[in-house]
Design an enzyme around this catalytic site. Sequence first.
Site, PDB file in Angstrom:
ATOM      1  N   SER B 146     -71.138  13.702  20.824  1.00 60.31           N
ATOM      2  CA  SER B 146     -71.018  13.644  19.508  1.00 60.31           C
ATOM      3  C   SER B 146     -71.964  12.358  18.927  1.00 60.31           C
ATOM      4  CB  SER B 146     -69.327  13.575  19.123  1.00 60.31           C
ATOM      5  OG  SER B 146     -69.273  13.744  17.793  1.00 60.31           O
ATOM      6  N   ASP B 222     -67.210  24.693  17.636  1.00 58.40           N
ATOM      7  CA  ASP B 222     -67.003  23.583  17.288  1.00 58.40           C
ATOM      8  C   ASP B 222     -66.438  23.429  16.036  1.00 58.40           C
ATOM      9  OD1 ASP B 222     -67.639  20.810  16.432  1.00 58.40           O
ATOM     10  OD2 ASP B 222     -68.523  20.651  18.567  1.00 58.40           O
ATOM     11  N   HIS B 254     -64.987  21.044  20.079  1.00 59.01           N
ATOM     12  CA  HIS B 254     -65.764  19.574  20.138  1.00 59.01           C
ATOM     13  C   HIS B 254     -64.782  18.645  21.098  1.00 59.01           C
ATOM     14  CE1 HIS B 254     -68.498  17.039  18.277  1.00 59.01           C
ATOM     15  NE2 HIS B 254     -67.646  15.767  18.173  1.00 59.01           N
TER      16      HIS B 254
END
Lengths: 276, 276
Positions: B146, B222, B254
């Site tokens: 991320s 996600d 995610h």
Amino acid sequence: MDIQSENRCFGGVQGVYTHASATCKCDMTFGLFLPEEAKDGPVPLLWYLSGLTCTHENAMTKAGAQAWAAEEGIALVFPDTSPRGAEVADDEAYDLGKGAGFYVNATQSPWAPHFSMWDYVATELPALLGETFALDMERQAITGHSMGGHGALTLAMGLPGRFRSVSAFAPIANPTASDWGRKQLSAYLGDDETAWAPHDATLLMEANGFDGPILTDTGTADQFIDLLRPEALANAVAKRRQQAVLRLQPGYDHSYFFVASFMEDHVRFHADHLMA
Amino acid sequence: MDIQSENRCFGGVQGVYTHASATCKCDMTFGLFLPEEAKDGPVPLLWYLSGLTCTHENAMTKAGAQAWAAEEGIALVFPDTSPRGAEVADDEAYDLGKGAGFYVNATQSPWAPHFSMWDYVATELPALLGETFALDMERQAITGHSMGGHGALTLAMGLPGRFRSVSAFAPIANPTASDWGRKQLSAYLGDDETAWAPHDATLLMEANGFDGPILTDTGTADQFIDLLRPEALANAVAKRRQQAVLRLQPGYDHSYFFVASFMEDHVRFHADHLMA
């Protein structure tokens, strides 16, 4: 039953579910990993019982078991370690009350009737799992860490025929002779020690043993090893000529880094017996 | 440097260390996994940069990377994601301030001078690691999740020759065009967007690319995928004819369950280039 979360994980699904427990008389939450194979039909189930202070979440996120369970096509269930909620008694100590159910059915106040973790893990949760998910309840095995290793060993020996194999990471192996045990068994079950014997892996091994293979790992640098008393279980296993592999792992401590390090061995050990 | 903890793990040691950072002007903590091979001499190093809200601890305990790093004989370093301490500015939002350093050197008040995560990861921490541990700093690779995937890609392209390979899990791939980016780059670097360009993987790919292989994984489910903008990086990679494998993984979200699911692939990808 409420779905708290479902995350895709190693080709399968890591779910977290909450249900009203008639046994513990409160809402209970558990984690369940279903491998990809569960889409096509029931898969075997490996129980993972956690240790003091844990919830359903710790091992689910830190033990690294899903990698190996996915390879083997085995489901994993991560129960909580005690009843929960505002109406449930607790204690200031980390090793009594919430997070410290010790896998017994409490008979003493203020712990009864919520603290009934034996019946929850032995009866209510398996019934719910078998009804709800694609699990082959004829093929179960059990493992756990610390207090959960104690739970795994005592449930395996206390429910003959239920589990094909049992393993444990740093189990509390002889709680009737340890400060991790005497305090809790006294609080939950009262002072009559005859009620404690079904909850001591060493005493159960001396009495009846286990009709299947056993694997245990304990770190030689475990900071709690004097409380675990692996020597008592080792003595009882050897005396009984019980089929078992008892490993002392040099330099490892009590942490999840230890658990994760040997998780592959444990999952493959159970797979050998679940998939046979 | 203070040792916070050292746990034996997959035959090596998972350590946590705290040091006074001249760059961030506060104490900084990082995790370092050294495989067993480090006892016999320097080993290659894989950086893992974490995402929003994380400390050094999250990936160290939840990503399952040590299993594969131990197999390959590679060290892993897990830096924190921002400066820390009472004297360090913060924001109520989860995505600005502590836990959200974005791997840039802030020039704006109240973030400068503490928020200098680029220099910390690019200069100060590697110097400390190379001096202190059995690491071969000529063999480094980098990955992250991320915001940390953003950091990995931008550091890899911004420091040519430093990293042999780069990978990322669900990276923030085009922050100058995303609410995960514009807000933070504006706060830390000011409103002149020319200062932002060195911190956008897509813009760096368009400008220069990376002299080595790239691997990225992003889950098709996600929940933040519109903020990640994998399409922008994919476009730039293809336009440049950059050596890369960009994977969209069906059904994954995610979470760390996603990261753990593909960690083996990432570690082995880097090992192919670090051990060559």
